[in-house]
Scaffold this active site. Structure first.
Site, mmCIF file in Angstrom:
data_model
loop_
_atom_site.group_PDB
_atom_site.id
_atom_site.type_symbol
_atom_site.label_atom_id
_atom_site.label_comp_id
_atom_site.label_asym_id
_atom_site.label_seq_id
_atom_site.Cartn_x
_atom_site.Cartn_y
_atom_site.Cartn_z
ATOM 1 N N HIS A 100 -24.231 -114.667 54.597
ATOM 2 C CA HIS A 100 -23.107 -115.577 54.312
ATOM 3 C C HIS A 100 -22.238 -114.977 53.205
ATOM 4 O O HIS A 100 -22.750 -114.386 52.260
ATOM 5 C CB HIS A 100 -23.630 -116.958 53.897
ATOM 6 C CG HIS A 100 -22.538 -117.985 53.925
ATOM 7 N ND1 HIS A 100 -21.598 -118.083 52.928
ATOM 8 C CD2 HIS A 100 -22.219 -118.919 54.855
ATOM 9 C CE1 HIS A 100 -20.742 -119.050 53.239
ATOM 10 N NE2 HIS A 100 -21.090 -119.574 54.404
ATOM 11 N N GLU A 169 -16.982 -115.587 60.062
ATOM 12 C CA GLU A 169 -16.428 -116.481 59.045
ATOM 13 C C GLU A 169 -15.481 -115.696 58.141
ATOM 14 O O GLU A 169 -15.934 -115.051 57.186
ATOM 15 C CB GLU A 169 -17.548 -117.068 58.185
ATOM 16 C CG GLU A 169 -18.532 -117.929 58.946
ATOM 17 C CD GLU A 169 -19.205 -118.962 58.042
ATOM 18 O OE1 GLU A 169 -19.160 -120.137 58.395
ATOM 19 O OE2 GLU A 169 -19.755 -118.590 57.002
HETATM 20 P P1 13P Z 1 -16.332 -124.814 55.393
HETATM 21 O O1 13P Z 1 -16.496 -125.442 56.743
HETATM 22 O O2 13P Z 1 -16.575 -125.795 54.267
HETATM 23 O O3 13P Z 1 -15.050 -124.072 55.279
HETATM 24 O O4 13P Z 1 -17.503 -123.736 55.227
HETATM 25 C C1 13P Z 1 -17.713 -122.815 56.228
HETATM 26 C C2 13P Z 1 -18.965 -122.101 55.945
HETATM 27 O O5 13P Z 1 -19.083 -121.361 54.989
HETATM 28 C C3 13P Z 1 -20.088 -122.342 56.854
HETATM 29 O O6 13P Z 1 -21.105 -121.425 56.661
#
Ligand code: 13P
Length: 245
Positions: A100, A169
């Site tokens: 992450h 992400e």
């Molecule tokens: P948000 O949905 O709060 O932007 O976070 C995304 C995230 O980091 C999920 O792992």
């Protein structure tokens, strides 16, 4: 309307205590009655303190529980504050998020992430492997280069990838309310699929009930990794419902 199999993964990050588990009741009863339930997999990734009680609560449901990170060491050891994948499995985790961006920003590099993935796979956990570029990298048009490197090094010497989901992400979209343009996102997901021999690719970053209609039209996405909106059961359910409307 989509008829595709989709993952909905809730990443609670460092939020939640025992009281927060009461909210699972809503999601559980929604899921039981949801007509498309055979098409979805819901996974909750709470803080480690809640993995055991959450797994107990969800024992009879098809909702699964995962962790948000793990130590790379396979056995016990003198690593104060750390938890390894076998320990997570022991308390009920079936999945673990690795790579992450919040942990990459805290110093985790691609080599460490690779070790973590290997040890978690060995322990029998399924992996939610996060990749994504920063705003600076995006502006420099380095997105593909960065993703290719994260994939190459993160999955180095891992032959069997059937238990790995990729979560794209973009760092700049996490918690900001911003999401990539649809055509950009389609192309990036396509790129990741090509680079990984067609692994499942989820999208994460500001997924909410308002933008899900845009996101669901991007046909190559296999699900969502949801942060903020997953802490509110109404919003999380809404995201799932709207994906199939
Ligand atoms: P948000 O949905 O709060 O932007 O976070 C995304 C995230 O980091 C999920 O792992």
């Amino acid at each position: 309307m989509t008829n595709k199999y989709m993952y909905f993964i809730a990443n609670w990050k460092m939020f939640g205590n025992l009281n927060s588990l009461n909210s699972l009741h809503n999601v559980n009863s929604f899921f039981k009655n949801f007509k498309k339930k055979k098409l979805i997999k819901i996974i909750y990734c709470p803080p480690n303190t809640l993995i055991r009680p959450m797994s107990k609560k969800l024992k009879t449901s098809h909702i699964e529980v995962g962790a948000q990170n793990c130590h790379e060491n396979e056995s016990f050891g003198p690593f104060t504050g750390s938890v390894n994948s076998l320990m997570l499995k022991n308390v009920g985790a079936k999945f673990v998020i690795i790579g992450h961006s919040e942990n990459r920003q805290a110093g985790e590099n691609n080599q460490l992430i690779n070790l973590k993935i290997k040890s978690a796979l060995k322990a029998g956990l399924k992996i939610i492997f996060c990749i994504g570029e920063t705003l600076k990298e995006k502006r420099k048009k380095q997105t593909k280069k960065i993703l290719a490197k994260q994939i190459l090094l993160g999955l180095n010497k891992i032959k069997d990838k059937k238990n790995i989901l990729i979560a794209y992400e973009p760092v700049w979209s996490i918690g900001t309310g911003m999401i990539p343009k649809s055509n950009e996102l389609f192309n990036t997901v396509d790129f990741i699929k090509k680079k990984t021999n067609n692994q499942k690719v989820l999208y994460g970053g500001s997924v909410n009930p308002k933008n899900i209609h845009l996101l669901k039209s991007i046909v190559n996405i296999d699900g969502y990794l949801v942060g903020g909106s997953s802490q509110d059961p109404k919003k999380f359910i809404d995201i799932i419902k709207k994906t199939y409307n």
